[in-house]
Design a protein around this motif. Sequence first.
Motif, PDB file in Angstrom:
ATOM      1  N   VAL A   1       0.855  -1.180   0.000  1.00  0.00           N
ATOM      2  CA  VAL A   1       0.000   0.000   0.000  1.00  0.00           C
ATOM      3  C   VAL A   1       0.893   1.233   0.000  1.00  0.00           C
ATOM      4  N   LEU A   2       0.692   2.114  -0.957  1.00  0.00           N
ATOM      5  CA  LEU A   2       1.400   3.396  -0.992  1.00  0.00           C
ATOM      6  C   LEU A   2       0.473   4.465  -0.431  1.00  0.00           C
ATOM      7  N   PHE A   3       0.956   5.225   0.543  1.00  0.00           N
ATOM      8  CA  PHE A   3       0.105   6.299   1.058  1.00  0.00           C
ATOM      9  C   PHE A   3       0.824   7.633   0.928  1.00  0.00           C
ATOM     10  N   GLY A   4       0.249   8.482   0.050  1.00  0.00           N
ATOM     11  CA  GLY A   4       0.665   9.864  -0.090  1.00  0.00           C
ATOM     12  C   GLY A   4      -0.523  10.705   0.323  1.00  0.00           C
ATOM     13  N   THR A   5      -0.959  11.623  -0.558  1.00  0.00           N
ATOM     14  CA  THR A   5      -2.205  12.331  -0.282  1.00  0.00           C
ATOM     15  C   THR A   5      -3.361  11.339  -0.249  1.00  0.00           C
ATOM     16  N   ASP A   6      -3.296  10.347  -1.129  1.00  0.00           N
ATOM     17  CA  ASP A   6      -4.261   9.248  -1.133  1.00  0.00           C
ATOM     18  C   ASP A   6      -3.526   7.942  -0.895  1.00  0.00           C
ATOM     19  N   ALA A   7      -4.271   6.930  -0.495  1.00  0.00           N
ATOM     20  CA  ALA A   7      -3.697   5.604  -0.274  1.00  0.00           C
ATOM     21  C   ALA A   7      -4.179   4.678  -1.373  1.00  0.00           C
ATOM     22  N   GLU A   8      -3.263   3.927  -1.966  1.00  0.00           N
ATOM     23  CA  GLU A   8      -3.646   3.010  -3.027  1.00  0.00           C
ATOM     24  C   GLU A   8      -2.683   1.830  -3.077  1.00  0.00           C
ATOM     25  N   LEU A   9      -3.145   0.775  -3.699  1.00  0.00           N
ATOM     26  CA  LEU A   9      -2.334  -0.431  -3.827  1.00  0.00           C
ATOM     27  C   LEU A   9      -1.469  -0.354  -5.085  1.00  0.00           C
ATOM     28  N   LEU A  10      -0.332  -1.030  -5.052  1.00  0.00           N
ATOM     29  CA  LEU A  10       0.418  -1.209  -6.282  1.00  0.00           C
ATOM     30  C   LEU A  10      -0.465  -1.934  -7.292  1.00  0.00           C
ATOM     31  N   GLU A  11      -0.308  -1.599  -8.563  1.00  0.00           N
ATOM     32  CA  GLU A  11      -1.075  -2.298  -9.593  1.00  0.00           C
ATOM     33  C   GLU A  11      -0.769  -3.790  -9.580  1.00  0.00           C
TER      34      GLU A  11
ATOM     35  N   ASN B   1      -0.857  10.417   4.197  1.00  0.00           N
ATOM     36  CA  ASN B   1      -2.153   9.929   4.661  1.00  0.00           C
ATOM     37  C   ASN B   1      -1.964   8.574   5.339  1.00  0.00           C
ATOM     38  N   MET B   2      -1.427   8.602   6.544  1.00  0.00           N
ATOM     39  CA  MET B   2      -1.120   7.369   7.263  1.00  0.00           C
ATOM     40  C   MET B   2      -2.398   6.603   7.628  1.00  0.00           C
ATOM     41  N   HIS B   3      -3.423   7.316   8.067  1.00  0.00           N
ATOM     42  CA  HIS B   3      -4.674   6.653   8.427  1.00  0.00           C
ATOM     43  C   HIS B   3      -5.293   5.978   7.202  1.00  0.00           C
ATOM     44  N   GLY B   4      -5.259   6.663   6.044  1.00  0.00           N
ATOM     45  CA  GLY B   4      -5.786   6.063   4.827  1.00  0.00           C
ATOM     46  C   GLY B   4      -5.037   4.803   4.437  1.00  0.00           C
ATOM     47  N   GLY B   5      -3.709   4.821   4.593  1.00  0.00           N
ATOM     48  CA  GLY B   5      -2.909   3.643   4.277  1.00  0.00           C
ATOM     49  C   GLY B   5      -3.237   2.471   5.176  1.00  0.00           C
ATOM     50  N   LEU B   6      -3.386   2.735   6.475  1.00  0.00           N
ATOM     51  CA  LEU B   6      -3.730   1.664   7.410  1.00  0.00           C
ATOM     52  C   LEU B   6      -5.128   1.118   7.141  1.00  0.00           C
ATOM     53  N   ASP B   7      -6.048   1.998   6.770  1.00  0.00           N
ATOM     54  CA  ASP B   7      -7.409   1.558   6.459  1.00  0.00           C
ATOM     55  C   ASP B   7      -7.402   0.572   5.290  1.00  0.00           C
TER      56      ASP B   7
ATOM     57  N   THR C   1     -14.801  -5.191   2.845  1.00  0.00           N
ATOM     58  CA  THR C   1     -15.787  -4.253   3.351  1.00  0.00           C
ATOM     59  C   THR C   1     -15.144  -3.042   4.008  1.00  0.00           C
ATOM     60  N   PRO C   2     -15.838  -1.888   3.995  1.00  0.00           N
ATOM     61  CA  PRO C   2     -15.334  -0.723   4.732  1.00  0.00           C
ATOM     62  C   PRO C   2     -15.327  -0.926   6.244  1.00  0.00           C
ATOM     63  N   ASP C   3     -15.896  -1.999   6.720  1.00  0.00           N
ATOM     64  CA  ASP C   3     -15.936  -2.292   8.166  1.00  0.00           C
ATOM     65  C   ASP C   3     -15.238  -3.618   8.444  1.00  0.00           C
ATOM     66  N   PRO C   4     -13.924  -3.687   8.178  1.00  0.00           N
ATOM     67  CA  PRO C   4     -13.235  -4.979   8.290  1.00  0.00           C
ATOM     68  C   PRO C   4     -13.155  -5.509   9.709  1.00  0.00           C
ATOM     69  N   TYR C   5     -13.363  -4.646  10.687  1.00  0.00           N
ATOM     70  CA  TYR C   5     -13.216  -5.089  12.069  1.00  0.00           C
ATOM     71  C   TYR C   5     -14.391  -5.941  12.530  1.00  0.00           C
ATOM     72  N   VAL C   6     -15.497  -5.959  11.770  1.00  0.00           N
ATOM     73  CA  VAL C   6     -16.641  -6.796  12.146  1.00  0.00           C
ATOM     74  C   VAL C   6     -17.000  -7.796  11.052  1.00  0.00           C
ATOM     75  N   ASP C   7     -16.157  -7.939  10.045  1.00  0.00           N
ATOM     76  CA  ASP C   7     -16.431  -8.863   8.948  1.00  0.00           C
ATOM     77  C   ASP C   7     -15.742 -10.189   9.240  1.00  0.00           C
ATOM     78  N   PRO C   8     -16.503 -11.267   9.513  1.00  0.00           N
ATOM     79  CA  PRO C   8     -15.874 -12.560   9.870  1.00  0.00           C
ATOM     80  C   PRO C   8     -14.949 -13.083   8.783  1.00  0.00           C
TER      81      PRO C   8
ATOM     82  N   VAL D   1      -7.043   2.607  15.096  1.00  0.00           N
ATOM     83  CA  VAL D   1      -6.326   1.362  14.813  1.00  0.00           C
ATOM     84  C   VAL D   1      -6.713   0.301  15.844  1.00  0.00           C
ATOM     85  N   GLN D   2      -6.830   0.698  17.104  1.00  0.00           N
ATOM     86  CA  GLN D   2      -7.279  -0.255  18.120  1.00  0.00           C
ATOM     87  C   GLN D   2      -8.676  -0.769  17.805  1.00  0.00           C
ATOM     88  N   ARG D   3      -9.553   0.114  17.330  1.00  0.00           N
ATOM     89  CA  ARG D   3     -10.907  -0.302  16.966  1.00  0.00           C
ATOM     90  C   ARG D   3     -10.868  -1.301  15.818  1.00  0.00           C
ATOM     91  N   MET D   4     -10.113  -0.982  14.756  1.00  0.00           N
ATOM     92  CA  MET D   4     -10.049  -1.864  13.599  1.00  0.00           C
ATOM     93  C   MET D   4      -9.423  -3.205  13.950  1.00  0.00           C
TER      94      MET D   4
END
Length: 240
Positions: A58-68, A110-116, A128-135, A202-205
């Motif tokens: 994951v590269l995080f600058g102004t936005d966070a994105e994955l390598l192609e 954008n460290m938070h975006g990268g971690l997300d 899902t945008p809610d990975p902390y509750v997705d089994p 991060v603790q929540r996620m």
Amino acid sequence: ISDEERRRLSRVVTGKGDANANKDALPWHRIKNRFDVAREYLMLSLGRLTKDKSFAIVLFGTDAELLESTPKLVLATPAAVAKAIRELDAIEAGDAVPGRPHGTLRGFTNMHGGLDVAFRLTSEGLGTPDPYVDPKMLLVGADTIFLLSDGDPSTDNYREVDRPDAGDVQADPETRAEQEKVPDVTYYGPYVHLDDYLVDDVQRMNLFRNLEIHCIGIGEADMQLLRALASAGLGKAREL
């Protein structure tokens, strides 16, 4: 990087053995700045993954994105690792701009975006945008995050453009250097200047996931923040 930084970094152990045995593991003639340091250590680590491991970057600058080359967690086959390394090797800094004489790579931090994004990674793509509750995340999600950073968080995913309030100081979020006033400014969300918000999220996620989070700080990285993030992930923080 300075000559002193180069000498210090060359003593970092890169794998099994002592520092002297590993000091020539990286192509130091190619390392000119802190991004080069992070990139070369990352590429070295990728080359040492066994084929039963999976990875994504994951590269995080102004936005966070994955390598192609890693749109999901991919098996660390020689071909997949080589493809990721070629993509990393092709990243270059942009042109110089006022206040940034050496150019910029991907904008702000954008460290938070990268971690997300990292928390949402699965072997099937982004979950899902809610990975902390997705089994499903327990079965096909990541189990370890390595966070490399050379600076403080300076943006997040919750920025908005608005007119400045009276008394606002307009400045570069990275360098803190004051800038010429403009009619519209960008306001950032809570994950920039409030470290406890970032650590709490991060603790929540990670509440049910229990990912290991290891943080590597380079140069001007906020080691206090990186240690807190590593602690939230039962991992370790190291300053290069």
